[in-house]
Design an enzyme around this catalytic site. Structure first.
Site, PDB file in Angstrom:
ATOM      1  N   LEU A 155       0.819  -1.199   0.000  1.00 35.47           N
ATOM      2  CA  LEU A 155       0.000   0.000   0.000  1.00 35.47           C
ATOM      3  C   LEU A 155       0.863   1.263   0.000  1.00 35.47           C
ATOM      4  CD1 LEU A 155      -2.865   1.177   0.143  1.00 35.47           C
ATOM      5  CD2 LEU A 155      -2.671   1.119   2.641  1.00 35.47           C
ATOM      6  N   ASP A 156       0.673   2.103  -1.022  1.00 37.31           N
ATOM      7  CA  ASP A 156       1.398   3.372  -1.173  1.00 37.31           C
ATOM      8  C   ASP A 156       2.912   3.175  -1.160  1.00 37.31           C
ATOM      9  OD1 ASP A 156      -0.956   4.849  -1.328  1.00 37.31           O
ATOM     10  OD2 ASP A 156      -1.091   5.090   0.840  1.00 37.31           O
TER      11      ASP A 156
END
Length: 298
Positions: free
Chosen positions: A241-242
């Site tokens: 994530l990210d």
């Protein structure tokens, strides 16, 4: 007639015989000379060339070449076939993109419209040399606005109970129809089922406070801490994530005089500019990915 004039789909005359070649391979002597000679012997004229080496001794080499070739459409297959021998010799990962074949985009969005509006504006102005094939959203809010551009709008609600079903519908809509997915403040986590077929072809934008101020209301958290710089990061989406390869970032100084609303306003401006840059560089074939980093010839 559409409310907004659509001029972005026009292919400029020179684009019919222009292509771009992207190359990444282990560094070594003779790469630039060999590629240049190959294009010369095939009658191509190089109009732009950029290269970068991570380390001349055993590192990686990256190259972007833009060239003109008469009757490109008829000759592109044989050109690729002939180049394969050189690519094997230098252990290249490579591709050739024709400018006349514009990339097709799908834009995913939730309720915040600033990044979407920026992309549509630049596309309408002809600054994004791509076709926006569709907008996909988990909310119906921007349906009328998007359709005024003549762009299909797909409303697919997402709840914790229907998330898997919604993702399957998204896959069916984009499969084989788009080259790039842009998450223009799409406030949902994208699953590996969508990431895998679009590896390094999904671009996301988020504030640059990470890894600090995680969770909800990051600007309120930043205000409480008295931050002096805020920014945004555009990156490719991975399963982390990210945590995907960063394409572009920007920042702006702020002060104690800026309240939460002003921080959000500044942040939105940076987000839309950074995302538009990242999308533009991708569709112009300026980005090469190596491991979890990017080389951007901008």
């Amino acid at each position: 007639m559409d409310k907004h004039a659509k001029i972005s789909g026009q292919v400029k005359p020179y684009e019919h015989h222009r292509a771009r070649m992207l190359i990444s391979c282990p560094d070594g002597p003779g790469i630039v000379a060999t590629v240049s000679r190959f294009l010369y012997e095939h009658g191509a004229n190089i109009v732009q060339s950029d290269q970068y080496t991570m380390d001349p001794e055993g590192g990686m080499f990256f190259m972007r070449i833009e060239f003109d070739l008469d009757q490109l459409e008829d000759r592109i297959d044989s050109l690729k076939q002939d180049f394969a021998e050189i690519a094997d010799k230098f252990q290249m990962e490579w591709n050739i993109f024709q400018l006349s074949r514009r990339k097709k985009l799908a834009i995913f969005v939730s309720k915040e419209d600033h990044c979407l509006v920026e992309l549509l504006w630049q596309w309408q102005a002809g600054d994004l040399a791509a076709d926006i094939s569709m907008v996909v959203s988990n909310h119906p809010d921007m349906k009328e606005y998007v359709e005024s551009f003549g762009i299909p709008y797909y409303h697919i609600p997402v709840t914790p109970e229907t998330k898997r079903e919604a993702e399957q519908k998204q896959l069916e809509i984009v499969n084989g129809k788009v080259d790039l997915i842009v998450l223009a403040r799409y406030m949902q986590i994208v699953s590996p089922a969508l990431i895998q077929p679009y590896r390094n072809r999904i671009i996301n934008i988020h504030h640059s406070f990470l890894p600090a101020f995680v969770g909800g209301k990051p600007y309120a958290q930043a205000y409480d801490r008295g931050v002096k710089i805020i920014g945004a990061t555009g990156h490719y989406v991975t399963e982390e994530l990210d945590g995907g390869p960063i394409i572009e970032q920007d920042v702006q100084r702020v002060s104690h005089r800026d309240d939460v609303a002003e921080l959000k306003r500044i942040g939105r401006t940076i987000e839309r500019v950074v995302l538009a840059r990242a999308v533009k560089w991708h569709i112009e074939d300026r980005i090469l990915v190596h491991q979890n980093k990017t080389v951007v010839f901008n």
